[in-house]
Design an enzyme around this catalytic site. Structure first.
Site, PDB file in Angstrom:
ATOM      1  N   LYS A 169       0.832  -1.209   0.000  1.00 29.90           N
ATOM      2  CA  LYS A 169       0.000   0.000   0.000  1.00 29.90           C
ATOM      3  C   LYS A 169       0.864   1.257   0.000  1.00 29.90           C
ATOM      4  CE  LYS A 169      -1.865   1.756   4.036  1.00 29.90           C
ATOM      5  NZ  LYS A 169      -1.636   3.189   4.256  1.00 29.90           N
TER       6      LYS A 169
ATOM      7  N   CYS B  58      -5.484   7.942   9.020  1.00 26.73           N
ATOM      8  CA  CYS B  58      -5.904   7.400  10.314  1.00 26.73           C
ATOM      9  C   CYS B  58      -5.644   8.396  11.440  1.00 26.73           C
ATOM     10  CB  CYS B  58      -5.109   6.134  10.623  1.00 26.73           C
ATOM     11  SG  CYS B  58      -5.595   4.719   9.640  1.00 26.73           S
TER      12      CYS B  58
ATOM     13  N   ARG C 126      -8.945  -0.316   3.629  1.00 27.47           N
ATOM     14  CA  ARG C 126      -8.060   0.674   3.005  1.00 27.47           C
ATOM     15  C   ARG C 126      -6.703   0.074   2.693  1.00 27.47           C
ATOM     16  NH1 ARG C 126      -6.792   4.813   6.883  1.00 27.47           N
ATOM     17  NH2 ARG C 126      -5.143   4.968   5.352  1.00 27.47           N
TER      18      ARG C 126
HETATM   19  N1  EPU Z   1       6.398  13.929  11.286  1.00 28.45           N
HETATM   20  C1  EPU Z   1       6.506  15.251  11.640  1.00 28.45           C
HETATM   21  N2  EPU Z   1       6.475  16.196  10.649  1.00 28.45           N
HETATM   22  C2  EPU Z   1       6.365  15.852   9.334  1.00 28.45           C
HETATM   23  C3  EPU Z   1       6.263  14.484   8.978  1.00 28.45           C
HETATM   24  C4  EPU Z   1       6.277  13.543   9.989  1.00 28.45           C
HETATM   25  O1  EPU Z   1       6.602  15.606  12.813  1.00 28.45           O
HETATM   26  O2  EPU Z   1       6.343  16.745   8.487  1.00 28.45           O
HETATM   27  C5  EPU Z   1       6.384  12.906  12.340  1.00 28.45           C
HETATM   28  C6  EPU Z   1       5.000  12.236  12.429  1.00 28.45           C
HETATM   29  O3  EPU Z   1       4.114  12.979  13.213  1.00 28.45           O
HETATM   30  C7  EPU Z   1       5.325  10.886  13.019  1.00 28.45           C
HETATM   31  C8  EPU Z   1       6.697  10.584  12.419  1.00 28.45           C
HETATM   32  O4  EPU Z   1       7.248  11.850  11.999  1.00 28.45           O
HETATM   33  O5  EPU Z   1       5.437  11.001  14.405  1.00 28.45           O
HETATM   34  C9  EPU Z   1       6.695   9.610  11.277  1.00 28.45           C
HETATM   35  O6  EPU Z   1       5.875  10.041  10.247  1.00 28.45           O
HETATM   36  P1  EPU Z   1       6.158   9.707   8.726  1.00 28.45           P
HETATM   37  O7  EPU Z   1       6.184  10.988   8.004  1.00 28.45           O
HETATM   38  O8  EPU Z   1       7.300   8.757   8.562  1.00 28.45           O
HETATM   39  O9  EPU Z   1       4.834   8.937   8.397  1.00 28.45           O
HETATM   40  P2  EPU Z   1       3.890   9.151   7.188  1.00 28.45           P
HETATM   41  O10 EPU Z   1       4.688   9.390   5.942  1.00 28.45           O
HETATM   42  O11 EPU Z   1       2.805  10.108   7.502  1.00 28.45           O
HETATM   43  C10 EPU Z   1       3.913   6.638   6.424  1.00 28.45           C
HETATM   44  C11 EPU Z   1       2.849   5.612   6.235  1.00 28.45           C
HETATM   45  C12 EPU Z   1       2.310   5.188   7.585  1.00 28.45           C
HETATM   46  C13 EPU Z   1       3.456   4.631   8.431  1.00 28.45           C
HETATM   47  C14 EPU Z   1       4.587   5.667   8.524  1.00 28.45           C
HETATM   48  C15 EPU Z   1       5.807   5.146   9.254  1.00 28.45           C
HETATM   49  C16 EPU Z   1       1.913   6.253   4.102  1.00 28.45           C
HETATM   50  C17 EPU Z   1       0.777   6.842   3.352  1.00 28.45           C
HETATM   51  N3  EPU Z   1       1.783   6.190   5.432  1.00 28.45           N
HETATM   52  O12 EPU Z   1       3.244   7.719   7.072  1.00 28.45           O
HETATM   53  O13 EPU Z   1       1.385   4.155   7.335  1.00 28.45           O
HETATM   54  O14 EPU Z   1       2.986   4.361   9.725  1.00 28.45           O
HETATM   55  O15 EPU Z   1       4.982   6.104   7.212  1.00 28.45           O
HETATM   56  O16 EPU Z   1       6.307   4.030   8.630  1.00 28.45           O
HETATM   57  O17 EPU Z   1       2.905   5.843   3.529  1.00 28.45           O
HETATM   58  C18 EPU Z   1      -0.392   2.709   7.866  1.00 28.45           C
HETATM   59  O18 EPU Z   1      -0.157   2.131   6.782  1.00 28.45           O
HETATM   60  O19 EPU Z   1      -1.176   2.247   8.748  1.00 28.45           O
HETATM   61  C19 EPU Z   1       0.277   3.965   8.139  1.00 28.45           C
HETATM   62  C20 EPU Z   1      -0.120   4.780   9.101  1.00 28.45           C
END
Ligand code: EPU
Length: 423
Positions: free
Chosen positions: A28, A122, A402
């Site tokens: 995904k 989420c 999803r």
């Molecule tokens: N963070 C910040 N500022 C930012 C970006 C992130 O503070 O600008 C913090 C977030 O709040 C969090 C941490 O950094 O505490 C990690 O966030 P990250 O940006 O790595 O996560 P994401 O890109 O929003 C993706 C996946 C998530 C998965 C995470 C970690 C997608 C669409 N989502 O999220 O997937 O948990 O990486 O591996 O790729 C899931 O599939 O259930 C899911 C939540």
């Protein structure tokens, strides 16, 4: 969560052994980045092994709104973006999925202009996008935010050194999008190393981008003038694979999971072995059997190659079946323990403190009415229902759909008794 699908529920008859084999689909979190990546080229793109999940369907609708010509059959997506226009991404779409943030980097990188509102996803914590915004600004974008709506413009994008305080998956990919057509060299320092990053980079490189080091902590991108045709296979979904491993450890009888990349879920395999699980890895197939006398283990979620946050919740259900006290500590998000009251309602003995849960096992679980509070909480409830005595009804299961392709069929084909009710 989107309103049309709010009434889905699963009815699970617990205690069924599973034997046979389940094939893991495309990831995904790769697919949701690979699809917006196509905006960066006028060339034709082919993406294979695209999972049939609702997040992908929503993204395809968004691409259609932009004027993209897409076919999707037998998990193969062909995309022709010759006529794509840079229209604003409506709040209605942006709020449906987290991955809508990838339109920011892709539209800004291609058109030097992007308009959209805050991404959804989420409810597992505050989930800011400040790293994305700060990096775009550093590369020359002028960004105005008004009540959650972003308007971004850049006369040109300039390659820069971008350092992240935390190796964010989404921000790493978004900076790659902004950088591939930018002027000069961009270096991402403290980049995320999740396998999805290298998958996206190899797709962009197949179009003619020059990205080096994806999958490591430092990524270098030399901007190019334009991109051409691209192709890629979506890597197997390591979180789907991990969820089936957890289910197999509790209910498997010569249960085989195929199309697994062992290296991508080594953290889980290692913890399952520590708990005493009986599993055998042969190439991309893992055979796993139900294990008696499982032992407590401690889990701490962290960035790749650590234990993935997205497997913490299903793993917490597994830990209820281990003898002794296990701890489950979530370090990525503030709010990934909302499923715990539902597990306790089914008979688990879990004390949750802030971002840590202490799980005392082994406790038999009983069928109850419970709720999927988010995607991976849905997986946790599914596993709980499958091992519980009696019938479990999981409400709000649209969250689970999803991210898990054809999950009801895949599990029923190997012996489960699960019905999806769509009211
Ligand atoms: N963070 C910040 N500022 C930012 C970006 C992130 O503070 O600008 C913090 C977030 O709040 C969090 C941490 O950094 O505490 C990690 O966030 P990250 O940006 O790595 O996560 P994401 O890109 O929003 C993706 C996946 C998530 C998965 C995470 C970690 C997608 C669409 N989502 O999220 O997937 O948990 O990486 O591996 O790729 C899931 O599939 O259930 C899911 C939540």
């Amino acid at each position: 969560m989107y309103k049309d699908d709010i009434m889905k529920k699963l009815i699970i008859e617990g205690g069924r052994e599973l034997s046979g084999s389940v094939r893991i689909g495309g990831a995904k979190n790769s697919a949701v980045a690979l699809i917006p990546a196509t905006i960066l080229t006028k060339g034709k793109c082919v993406i294979r092994n695209v999972p049939d999940i609702s997040d992908v369907k929503i993204l395809l609708e968004m691409m259609h709104e932009l004027g993209s010509k897409i076919t999707y059959k037998d998990e193969i997506l062909t995309v022709d973006n010759k006529n794509v226009e840079n229209v604003a991404i409506s709040e209605e779409y942006a709020s449906k999925i987290r991955a809508s943030y990838y339109f920011m980097g892709a539209l800004l990188g291609k058109f030097h202009h992007a308009e959209m509102s805050c991404p959804g996803g989420c409810v597992i914590g505050s989930r800011p996008i400040d790293f994305h915004i700060d990096a775009f600004k550093r590369m020359g974008a002028h960004i105005v935010e008004n009540g959650g709506n972003y308007k971004m413009d850049a006369a040109e994008l300039q390659g820069r050194d971008i350092f992240f305080d935390f190796p964010s998956v989404g921000a790493t990919i978004n900076v790659m999008f902004a950088a591939v057509l930018a002027k000069g060299k961009t270096r991402i320092i403290n980049a995320a190393r999740e396998p999805e990053i290298a998958n996206v980079a190899s797709f962009l490189n197949s179009m003619g981008a020059r990205i080096m080091g994806a999958g490591s902590g430092t990524i270098e991108i030399d901007g190019v003038k334009e991109l051409g045709n691209g192709e890629v296979d979506v890597i197997p979904d390591r979180i789907e694979a991990g969820t089936y491993l957890i289910i197999g450890a509790l209910l498997g009888r010569d249960f085989k999971i195929t199309d697994i990349v062992e290296e991508h879920i080594y953290s889980l395999i290692s913890k399952l072995k520590d708990a005493g699980c009986n599993l055998k890895v042969e190439g991309d197939v893992i055979t796993i059997n139900k294990t008696k006398n499982l032992k407590a283990v401690n889990i701490k979620t962290t960035v790749y190659p650590g234990f993935p946050t997205d497997l913490g919740q299903p793993m917490s259900t597994f830990l209820t079946q281990c003898e002794g006290e296990s701890s489950f500590e979530e370090t990525i998000y503030e709010n990934r323990l909302r499923h715990i009251p539902h597990l306790n309602n089914m008979g688990a003995d879990i004390k949750a403190f802030d971002k840590t849960a202490l799980i005392r096992g082994r406790t038999p679980l009983v069928g109850r009415k419970v709720k999927a509070t988010d995607l991976r909480a849905g997986a946790s409830m599914l596993v709980a229902g499958m091992i519980a005595d009696g019938t479990t009804i999981v409400y709000n299961i649209e969250h689970l759909l999803r991210g898990y392709e054809k999950i009801v069929d895949k599990l029923n084909n190997v012996g489960a008794n699960i019905r999806l009710i769509d009211e």
